[in-house]
Design an enzyme around this catalytic site. Structure first.
Site: not given
Length: 137
Positions: A1-2
């Protein structure tokens, strides 16, 4: 989940900005096996002269079309995984017209406790969201 920030010099059409963002997202999804819906990008355009990216002594010149990418993500990935991501981003950006010398990437790591997805809660810490494995972080 950058979470990803993309900084460019102003002057690109909205469609081109969308293509830059999408190209980067494709690389992250493919390399880090994150869900397609984990898409968190901020695109910022700056007046000419406010994006400075020299070659750091590597012997090449960048154009005004430089794309500076900052990736904020959870720690735990290997150097090899990060290098593969950098290469994938450059490849995908080349596909939308960005030269390799105009791709600059910074990578910042943090922990699960450093994220809030809304309502002022640290959802990984509270258990509202499962902490991703290092392959998904």
């Amino acid at each position: 989940m950058p979470m990803i920030r993309i900084d460019v010099t102003e002057g690109r059409a909205p469609e081109e900005l969308g293509k830059l963002s999408r190209a980067i997202h494709i690389a992250v999804v493919e390399e880090y096996c994150i869900p397609e819906g984990d898409y968190f990008h901020v695109i910022t355009e700056h007046p000419r002269g406010q994006v400075v990216a020299l070659d750091a002594g590597l012997g090449f010149e960048r154009s005004d079309a430089v794309v500076m990418v900052q990736i904020f993500t959870q720690r735990g990935r290997s150097g090899e995984a990060k290098s593969a991501l950098f290469a994938a981003i450059a490849r995908e950006l080349q596909g939308v017209g960005v030269a390799g010398e105009d791709v600059f990437i910074g990578y910042m790591e943090n922990g699960a406790e450093d994220w809030s997805f809304g309502f002022g809660r640290a959802q990984y810490s509270t258990g509202e969201l499962a902490i991703p494995s290092s392959r998904e972080a």
